[in-house]
Design an enzyme around this catalytic site. Structure first.
Site, PDB file in Angstrom:
ATOM      1  N   ASP A 145       0.839  -1.197   0.000  1.00 48.19           N
ATOM      2  CA  ASP A 145       0.000   0.000   0.000  1.00 48.19           C
ATOM      3  C   ASP A 145       0.879   1.254   0.000  1.00 48.19           C
ATOM      4  O   ASP A 145       2.077   1.209   0.316  1.00 48.19           O
ATOM      5  CB  ASP A 145      -0.881  -0.041   1.258  1.00 48.19           C
ATOM      6  CG  ASP A 145      -2.164   0.752   1.119  1.00 48.19           C
ATOM      7  OD1 ASP A 145      -2.305   1.501   0.136  1.00 48.19           O
ATOM      8  OD2 ASP A 145      -3.028   0.622   2.015  1.00 48.19           O
ATOM      9  N   ASP A 152     -10.719   2.136  -3.241  1.00 44.53           N
ATOM     10  CA  ASP A 152     -11.269   1.836  -1.913  1.00 44.53           C
ATOM     11  C   ASP A 152     -12.785   1.865  -1.957  1.00 44.53           C
ATOM     12  O   ASP A 152     -13.442   1.516  -0.977  1.00 44.53           O
ATOM     13  CB  ASP A 152     -10.768   2.858  -0.886  1.00 44.53           C
ATOM     14  CG  ASP A 152      -9.406   2.469  -0.350  1.00 44.53           C
ATOM     15  OD1 ASP A 152      -8.947   1.353  -0.647  1.00 44.53           O
ATOM     16  OD2 ASP A 152      -8.796   3.290   0.365  1.00 44.53           O
TER      17      ASP A 152
HETATM   18  C1  DGJ Z   1      -5.757   1.994   2.005  1.00 38.26           C
HETATM   19  C2  DGJ Z   1      -6.124   0.801   1.176  1.00 38.26           C
HETATM   20  O1  DGJ Z   1      -6.581   1.217  -0.073  1.00 38.26           O
HETATM   21  C3  DGJ Z   1      -7.139  -0.030   1.931  1.00 38.26           C
HETATM   22  O2  DGJ Z   1      -7.549  -1.109   1.131  1.00 38.26           O
HETATM   23  C4  DGJ Z   1      -6.542  -0.507   3.216  1.00 38.26           C
HETATM   24  O3  DGJ Z   1      -5.500  -1.393   2.958  1.00 38.26           O
HETATM   25  C5  DGJ Z   1      -6.045   0.680   4.037  1.00 38.26           C
HETATM   26  N1  DGJ Z   1      -5.206   1.546   3.282  1.00 38.26           N
HETATM   27  C6  DGJ Z   1      -5.306   0.215   5.257  1.00 38.26           C
HETATM   28  O4  DGJ Z   1      -4.758   1.253   5.955  1.00 38.26           O
END
Ligand code: DGJ
Length: 728
Positions: free
Chosen positions: A475, A545
């Site tokens: 990430d 997300d």
């Molecule tokens: C952002 C990501 O896009 C999410 O899927 C998740 O992993 C969060 N970060 C976790 O902090």
């Protein structure tokens, strides 16, 4: 041979499958004039094609006027061409001028790798490369332009390497990777815009006089604009007409721009954003710019889409999972956020395993003092309060259920509340004396420094070696601001953004080399770094997300404009959806996720019996249809630029033997006609197709000319998925 140099006319002709790209050496001085990019030509002489204009060296009295008008192959700044340039520098005396003239060339089979950078690859059978060397006679600066032609695709990959063969250092201020001067005025610009949880909306606007551009100066390719543009002829549609695609194989700052100049002609450029860029090039050193993938289509925008899909599937995505069925995953982020322990995770995993789910992914919150998003980033060791006994008992427990185990990392970041930051505050990107610009309460580590990458990678390596990890989600949750590195001299600070990206590539390279069994998935707050650069290291990327099935329609369609469905991670989540509050049927969420890599992101223990009972069938369908989804030809059945009350798309097998059609009704319409009809594409007109699950057999011609009748329940957000099988 796809690349020919005709000595008598000094013309270069690059022929891809249905495309020709041509330019020529204009005069004895060596000016390089762009001639043509479009449908295939058999001509080998570009003399007639080049925009009619005297050469700058023949008409010295108007040298500047001519340079400002002629179509140039790699235009540089400040010797006469006032349009947007591909190249600019400051010499050691502070002057800007540079003139890159023909020096030499070589043509060879295959494609060289680009040092430190991701790039498409191809064997000597797949492609041929032209290496064109231009030289500035005053400064001794060379530009080595690479053009690789993929013979079976309408693709030309372009990149450039700058070499200082002079006696003094220069400061590069602008190094774009591709510039194309079109002899046409009738083009629209297609680009993608968005933001967090609403990535990749497509827009189409006419190119006007002046400069039009999309860009990122955020340190990542970004979710606000995308490193992509397509130029569409005014009369082109999704299925017909000429389209020119540009996609940048890079994960940092970029520009994609057009300039309609005084005569109405259009110049298009793509490369590293000159904002936040400067590079000191000392004698003997070179600078490699990333590559741009140029795609020409005479079958409209959808032809361009399918070419990018084929190229990226065959010549960009690598590793164990490049062509293999990916395991169906379940991720605990939306299920638990930071509130979990071994027991809770095993509870989710064991119910998931019973439904046939194959991979359990533990997301953020398992390390250091990470109990919320305020602390812990940088401390890559297991938090025993959360996972007593470490990772192994959890991973063993998951493996005992017959599932693979994977975990989340965010290696580029640091919280001030972490052991790492307390020990190395100077490892964060920052401008001394200036307040931090925090985002999600975190700072960015200075990945331009090898010792930082080494240290972080050392910690991650230890974790990944400690137990059976078969998947990693990498990430990256903030943009780069306050651009300062403690390790760079003042005259190199502007190198930070690009050096940072090189550091990220270096670590992704090490990780994928040392752990070839790991399925790496990239992510950046969803799709803020969904680009071809990242796809070189990870075969799939978390798309957004936003997990709402209806919001995902536009997001996934925009992403699929050039990225294959095999790269688009799509999950079923709980309702009401956490991002939009919308309630959609479980089956619609399944149909939408099926056209990506497919998985679940929810607390499976909270599903109803009815929802739970649907999962085994969805997993079975995924196994059945994923080979088609990830290898077939993708057709949009609804206009990508229009918001409507429905959406639809289909995937057709390369041999036309089967197709999967998905239809989503966004808002139900009143009236008697509740069964929509959608005209299909890409089938064999004179073959017959059976609609699976029925006795109905219909000709391809009829399905394409008149349409497929969709059986839908009444209501908002309902969907249908139809499998067509060609009759023997
Ligand atoms: C952002 C990501 O896009 C999410 O899927 C998740 O992993 C969060 N970060 C976790 O902090």
């Amino acid at each position: 041979m796809s690349i020919i140099f005709q000595e008598s006319t000094r013309t270069f002709r690059l022929n891809a499958k249905n495309t020709t790209y041509m330019f020529k050496i204009l005069d004895d001085e060596g000016f390089m004039a762009h001639a043509y990019w479009g449908k295939k030509l058999s001509d080998t002489d570009a003399s007639y094609i080049v925009r009619r204009i005297p050469s700058p060296s023949v008409m010295e009295r108007e040298r500047a006027t001519i340079l400002d008008t002629m179509p140039q192959e790699f235009p540089s700044e400040d010797v006469g061409d006032f349009r947007e340039a591909a190249f600019g520098l400051l010499d050691s005396e502070g002057h800007e001028g540079c003139s890159l003239l023909y020096d030499s060339h070589a043509i060879y089979p295959g494609k060289p790798a680009l040092s430190g950078l991701p790039a498409t690859f191809g064997s000597e059978k797949d492609c041929e490369t032209l290496e064109l060397t231009l030289k500035d006679p005053v400064l001794g600066i060379k530009a080595i332009l690479l053009y690789t032609v993929f013979e079976d695709l309408d693709v030309i990959a372009r990149s450039v390497r700058i070499v200082n063969e002079g006696k003094a250092p220069v400061r590069l201020t602008r190094v774009l990777s591709a510039s194309v001067d079109f002899d046409r005025e009738d083009l629209d610009m297609v680009s993608l815009w968005g933001g967090w949880a609403r990535e990749n909306n497509a827009q189409r606007v006419p190119i006007q006089h002046g400069i039009q551009k999309v860009e990122s100066a955020r340190g990542e390719s970004s979710n606000t604009y995308h490193p992509f543009m397509a130029l569409m002829a005014h009369d082109a549609t999704d299925d017909f007409g000429e389209v020119y695609g540009f996609n940048f194989v890079y994960s940092g700052n970029f520009i994609a721009e057009t300039q309609k100049e005084q005569h109405g002609y259009i110049r298009a450029l793509m490369g590293i954003n000159p904002q936040h860029f400067g590079w000191k090039l000392v004698p003997g050193d070179s600078f490699q710019a990333p590559e741009v993938i140029l795609v020409h289509s005479s079958e409209g925008l959808s032809g361009m889409t399918r070419t990018y899909h084929d190229l990226y599937r065959q010549h960009l995505v690598r590793g164990k999972y490049a062509h293999a069925l990916r395991p169906v995953l379940i991720n605990n982020w939306e299920a638990t956020y930071f509130d979990f322990n071994t027991e809770k995770l095993l509870e989710i995993a064991s119910l998931a395993a019973k439904q046939g789910i194959e991979l359990f992914v533990m997301d953020d919150g398992w390390f250091g003092s990470r109990r919320s998003d305020n602390a812990g980033l940088g401390d890559w060791y297991v938090c025993e309060d959360v996972l007593p006994g470490g990772l192994k008992p959890l991973a063993d427990g998951i493996n005992a259920l017959g599932m693979k185990f994977g975990l989340w990392i965010e290696p580029e970041m640091v919280n001030e509340d972490s052991d790492l930051y307390r020990a190395h505050p100077d490892w964060a990107i920052q401008i001394p004396g200036r307040k931090h610009s925090r985002k999600r309460n975190q700072l960015v580590l200075d990945f331009s420094r090898k010792e930082v990458v080494d240290y972080i990678y050392g910690m991650i390596h230890k974790v990944l070696s400690s137990t059976n990890v078969e998947y990693v989600k990498w990430d990256m949750n903030r943009t780069l601001t306050n651009l300062g590195s403690y390790a760079l001299d003042a005259d190199r600070q502007q190198e930070l953004s690009h050096r940072y990206v090189l550091g990220v590539y270096d670590m992704q390279n090490r990780l994928t080399t040392d752990f070839p069994q790991i399925l790496l998935e990239n992510c950046s707050s969803g799709g803020a770094r969904f680009d071809p650069g990242m796809l070189y290291y990870s075969p799939q990327i978390w798309t957004s997300d936003n997990t709402d099935a209806i919001a995902r329609l536009k997001i996934q369609a925009g992403t699929a404009l050039m990225y294959p469905l095999s790269t688009i991670d799509a999950n079923i989540s709980i309702v009401p959806n956490h991002q939009t509050g919308r309630i959609t049927p479980f089956t619609t969420r399944g149909d939408v996720a099926m056209c990506g890599t497919f998985g679940y992101q929810l607390d499976i223990t909270k599903l109803t019996e009815e929802e739970l009972s649907l999962i085994p069938k969805q997993v079975e369908n995924y196994h059945r249809f994923n080979p088609l989804v990830t290898t077939g030809d993708y057709y949009r059945l609804h206009d990508i630029f229009t918001q409507d009350s429905w959406d639809s798309w289909m995937i057709v097998a390369k041999d036309r033997s089967e197709a999967l059609v998905t239809y989503v009704q966004i808002l139900a319409q009143g009236g008697d006609m509740i069964f929509p009809k959608v005209r299909l594409k890409g089938l064999e007109a004179d073959s017959f197709y059976r609609i699976e699950g029925t006795d109905t057999v219909v000709s391809g011609q009829l399905l394409m000319q008149s349409g497929l009748q969709i059986d839908l329940k009444r209501g908002d957000y309902v969907s249908a998925s139809v499998h067509l099988i060609r009759e023997a």
